[in-house]
Design a protein around this motif. Sequence first.
Motif, PDB file in Angstrom:
ATOM      1  N   GLY A   6      28.800 -35.472  24.210  1.00 37.05           N
ATOM      2  CA  GLY A   6      28.265 -35.167  22.882  1.00 37.05           C
ATOM      3  C   GLY A   6      29.346 -35.242  21.807  1.00 37.05           C
ATOM      4  O   GLY A   6      30.537 -35.385  22.095  1.00 37.05           O
ATOM      5  N   LEU A   7      28.881 -35.154  20.567  1.00 31.38           N
ATOM      6  CA  LEU A   7      29.774 -35.222  19.408  1.00 31.38           C
ATOM      7  C   LEU A   7      30.254 -33.804  19.076  1.00 31.38           C
ATOM      8  O   LEU A   7      29.444 -32.875  19.036  1.00 31.38           O
ATOM      9  N   LEU A   8      31.556 -33.671  18.844  1.00 27.18           N
ATOM     10  CA  LEU A   8      32.089 -32.375  18.406  1.00 27.18           C
ATOM     11  C   LEU A   8      32.180 -32.403  16.881  1.00 27.18           C
ATOM     12  O   LEU A   8      32.836 -33.281  16.308  1.00 27.18           O
ATOM     13  N   ILE A   9      31.481 -31.481  16.236  1.00 32.02           N
ATOM     14  CA  ILE A   9      31.359 -31.505  14.776  1.00 32.02           C
ATOM     15  C   ILE A   9      31.986 -30.241  14.187  1.00 32.02           C
ATOM     16  O   ILE A   9      31.599 -29.125  14.547  1.00 32.02           O
ATOM     17  N   SER A  36      28.095 -23.532  18.236  1.00 32.95           N
ATOM     18  CA  SER A  36      28.949 -22.630  18.999  1.00 32.95           C
ATOM     19  C   SER A  36      28.841 -21.217  18.420  1.00 32.95           C
ATOM     20  O   SER A  36      28.833 -21.036  17.202  1.00 32.95           O
ATOM     21  N   ILE A  37      28.735 -20.234  19.295  1.00 30.45           N
ATOM     22  CA  ILE A  37      28.698 -18.837  18.836  1.00 30.45           C
ATOM     23  C   ILE A  37      30.115 -18.280  18.927  1.00 30.45           C
ATOM     24  O   ILE A  37      30.690 -18.188  20.007  1.00 30.45           O
ATOM     25  N   SER A  38      30.669 -17.950  17.769  1.00 29.89           N
ATOM     26  CA  SER A  38      32.052 -17.494  17.711  1.00 29.89           C
ATOM     27  C   SER A  38      32.181 -16.034  18.123  1.00 29.89           C
ATOM     28  O   SER A  38      31.207 -15.281  18.080  1.00 29.89           O
ATOM     29  N   ALA A  39      33.402 -15.681  18.464  1.00 29.18           N
ATOM     30  CA  ALA A  39      33.734 -14.272  18.658  1.00 29.18           C
ATOM     31  C   ALA A  39      34.378 -13.785  17.368  1.00 29.18           C
ATOM     32  O   ALA A  39      35.109 -14.538  16.716  1.00 29.18           O
ATOM     33  N   THR A  40      34.063 -12.572  16.959  1.00 29.32           N
ATOM     34  CA  THR A  40      34.709 -12.034  15.756  1.00 29.32           C
ATOM     35  C   THR A  40      34.931 -10.533  15.863  1.00 29.32           C
ATOM     36  O   THR A  40      34.172  -9.840  16.559  1.00 29.32           O
ATOM     37  N   THR A  41      35.943 -10.076  15.132  1.00 31.10           N
ATOM     38  CA  THR A  41      36.201  -8.630  15.057  1.00 31.10           C
ATOM     39  C   THR A  41      35.515  -8.039  13.823  1.00 31.10           C
ATOM     40  O   THR A  41      35.636  -6.845  13.575  1.00 31.10           O
ATOM     41  N   VAL A 100      28.276 -28.064  17.104  1.00 28.03           N
ATOM     42  CA  VAL A 100      28.818 -27.770  15.773  1.00 28.03           C
ATOM     43  C   VAL A 100      29.695 -26.523  15.850  1.00 28.03           C
ATOM     44  O   VAL A 100      29.267 -25.491  16.376  1.00 28.03           O
ATOM     45  N   LEU A 101      30.900 -26.635  15.310  1.00 28.79           N
ATOM     46  CA  LEU A 101      31.760 -25.466  15.136  1.00 28.79           C
ATOM     47  C   LEU A 101      31.733 -25.127  13.658  1.00 28.79           C
ATOM     48  O   LEU A 101      32.215 -25.909  12.839  1.00 28.79           O
ATOM     49  N   GLU A 102      31.138 -23.983  13.325  1.00 29.91           N
ATOM     50  CA  GLU A 102      31.102 -23.580  11.917  1.00 29.91           C
ATOM     51  C   GLU A 102      32.301 -22.667  11.701  1.00 29.91           C
ATOM     52  O   GLU A 102      32.253 -21.482  12.010  1.00 29.91           O
ATOM     53  N   ALA A 118      36.842 -35.425  17.134  1.00 29.78           N
ATOM     54  CA  ALA A 118      35.859 -34.589  16.417  1.00 29.78           C
ATOM     55  C   ALA A 118      35.606 -35.152  15.025  1.00 29.78           C
ATOM     56  O   ALA A 118      36.485 -35.774  14.430  1.00 29.78           O
ATOM     57  N   VAL A 119      34.397 -34.944  14.517  1.00 28.80           N
ATOM     58  CA  VAL A 119      34.099 -35.370  13.140  1.00 28.80           C
ATOM     59  C   VAL A 119      34.040 -34.106  12.279  1.00 28.80           C
ATOM     60  O   VAL A 119      33.457 -33.102  12.667  1.00 28.80           O
ATOM     61  N   SER A 120      34.706 -34.178  11.116  1.00 26.33           N
ATOM     62  CA  SER A 120      34.797 -32.979  10.284  1.00 26.33           C
ATOM     63  C   SER A 120      34.046 -33.162   8.970  1.00 26.33           C
ATOM     64  O   SER A 120      34.144 -34.211   8.331  1.00 26.33           O
TER      65      SER A 120
END
Length: 204
Positions: A6-9, A36-41, A100-102, A118-120
């Motif tokens: 797949g494409l990494l966006i 993608s579901i990120s981890a956050t503090t 998708v990485l947001e 990756a495409v940005s």
Amino acid sequence: MNNSKGLLIILSGPSGAGKDTVLKELLAHNDKVRVSISATTRQPRQGEENGRDYHFISREQFETLIQRDGVLEYAEYCGNFYGTPRAQVEAWLDEGLDVVLEIEVQGAKKVMAKCPEAVSVFILPPSFAVLEKRLRRRATDSEEAVQKRLAAARGEILQAADYDYMVVNDALEDCVSDLEAVLQGEKCRSARAGNLIEEVLKNE
Ligand code: ADP
Ligand code: 5GP
């Protein structure tokens, strides 16, 4: 057939530009896209759910994740840590799904360096005034958080030129169709064609 990965966006843009809104629309029309579901503090906002919007974790848990090389990238933004869990992203890409990485600009640059395929894409608001209006209308952040995000926004927008594409989120449908066009075009790049030519000529 052609490249089955797949494409990494990478999708960035200042807070309030409309990234979540645009992604929701993109997902509604494309069943081969995952976010993608990120981890956050950071603390959850009203209406946010653990495991759906983010993995909300403590600073100690975040540090452990980094030590175990569990994140593809991470960054500190407005006083909180955010990171992309690596395993899920890699599994989806291997399945041929687009991911998708947001993420904000520091993390985006790390991914650009690590994953040159990756495409940005940078999502821009039509103006700073509209950005401010959207942030306030969203009404999910305290006044202090809004001020922090606006202060960060100018510096972020100045880095838009480091991305492969800039898409303006004025009318939502136009923004979504521009993003879809970018992804469609990227999939047709010769560099991503794998053994397509051999396949076409196989039974000559
Ligand atoms: P981000 O994810 O970039 O922080 P959001 O998707 O949460 O931004 O959008 C911020 C606010 O702007 C939300 O209230 C959303 O409904 C609104 N919004 C997003 N895109 C548009 C648009 N094209 N036109 C008008 N309002 C929008
Ligand atoms: P918010 O708190 O508004 O949800 O997100 C703040 C910023 O952090 C946004 O620009 C968002 O794109 C970014 N962000 C979310 N997840 C990640 C991540 O995993 N890594 C990085 N570097 N930034 C992230």
